[in-house]
Design an enzyme around this catalytic site. Structure first.
Site, PDB file in Angstrom:
ATOM      1  CB  CYS A  30       1.589   0.512  -8.575  1.00 47.76           C
ATOM      2  SG  CYS A  30       1.361  -0.327  -7.429  1.00 47.76           S
ATOM      3  CB  CYS A  90       4.912  -0.322  -1.709  1.00 50.41           C
ATOM      4  SG  CYS A  90       5.429  -2.437  -2.553  1.00 50.41           S
TER       5      CYS A  90
END
EC number: 2.8.1.13
Length: 365
Positions: free
Chosen positions: A198, A101
């Site tokens: 997440c 990410c």
């Protein structure tokens, strides 16, 4: 300086944005929508980038008096982070989605758009320090070792570091950040930190992977190749794991056994004694350098193989596109797919994805 503040909805990014404003920069806040599941809600401290997080980020931006936008990066996040995570597990490796990410979203896609729009830097709430040296900008550990996030930022390149801003890097502790947030009137002052993955907010990584990859029963083998148990899907295991092993044949010495290897092609899991987790050498080819690149050859460094692991003194060798590391003392339980970050003192040299490991314990030991 025109600064684009990435605001996750947490206390760290809110205080980072506030400090950028205090420093006199022209600041604009942006929240990244990384999921297209419109009903995604936050559960306790699990997950991030949810509806509540976007609202928390907006409230913080309003209090600071800065413009605020929500940018949809869900498609890029799906392709570069979620699909990568799935394919790595399918190949029997253990990926770190936070590294991907940072590499692909926050400091690639976001930074690219920021520069296109005329911003000078992207500001985040990461705990790391930037130092402008004679040979360019360097990435260093944060003052607070307990919160240091230089490991997950090890994927940043020299070009990306030149346009990065970490206002929290020299902050002595997270408690100081929370106190500052409360003093500023930020409603996120006591908001719990997010953890886990997440895009798997319920924390059931095993079940999520079973749905995405598929679960097929297979054999659990010992180091000699003998069948000692069965598993419900090789994807659910990672090197060093002890729990969840349904072994029908006890070890001859009566000691616990750990996962030593995951073989996706044959859908088998190899187990053995804890001693066999000792790793004498690691190597990989998917590497990048955080600043000046080391010349081909060997050099001393410290190597960290997990976000919260202790750095280990080692000797690294760079030859063309390959990096090999031999630690002074063996690593414990290294899995292909993990990221090794190299340090020179507090400075991040660079990183590579581990593709090959060499056990310190021979098979006949």
């Amino acid at each position: 300086m025109r600064v684009l503040a990435a605001m996750s909805g947490g206390v760290d990014s809110a205080v980072a944005a506030a400090r950028a404003v205090d420093a006199g920069h022209d600041v604009v806040g942006v929240h990244l929508a990384l999921s297209r599941a419109g009903g995604t809600l936050r559960t306790g401290s699990r997950g991030c980038c949810t509806i509540e997080d976007a609202l928390d980020a907006r409230r913080a931006a309003d209090l600071l008096g800065i413009p605020f936008y929500v940018w949809d990066f869900s498609e890029r996040f799906r392709d570069d982070v979620i699909e990568d995570f799935i394919s790595e597990y399918r190949a029997g490796r253990t990926p770190n989605p936070c590294m991907r990410c940072n590499e692909k979203i926050k400091f690639a896609a976001l930074l690219e758009r920021a520069l296109e729009l005329g911003f000078d830097a992207v500001c985040t709430g990461h705990y790391a320090t930037l130092v402008d040296g004679r040979e360019g900008r360097e990435l260093h550990r944060a003052s607070d070792e307990a919160k240091d996030q230089s490991y997950v930022l090890g994927v940043l390149t020299a070009e990306q570091l030149a346009h990065t801003y970490f206002p929290l890097g020299t902050t002595p502790s997270k408690a100081v950040v929370r106190a500052e947030a409360a003093e500023r009137g930020l409603t996120v002052a006591q908001k719990p930190d997010s953890h886990d993955i997440c895009f798997i907010p319920d924390g059931d990584t095993r079940g999520w992977l079973a749905e995405k990859v598929g679960a097929e029963q297979g054999d659990v083998l010992d180091r000699d190749g003998a069948v000692v148990g069965r598993h419900e899907g090789a994807h659910a295991f990672t090197v060093g794991q002890r729990r969840g092993l349904q072994l029908g044949v006890p070890a001859s010495d009566g000691k616990p056994r750990f996962v030593l290897e995951v073989r996706p092609v044959s859908n088998t899991v190899v187990v053995g004694p804890k001693d066999a987790l000792a790793t004498a050498e690691i190597s990989g080819e998917r590497h990048s350098w955080a600043g000046r690149a080391p010349a081909d050859g060997t050099f001393d460094c410290h190597v960290q193989i997990r976000a919260h692991a202790d750095p280990v003194p080692a000797r690294a060798a760079v030859h063309g596109g390959s990096v090999t590391v031999v630690p002074e003392d063996p690593f414990d339980g290294v899995a292909p797919g993990q990221t090794a970050v190299l340090y020179d003192g507090t400075r991040v040299i660079g990183q590579f994805t581990i593709a090959r490991t060499v056990s310190a314990v021979p098979l006949d030991a």
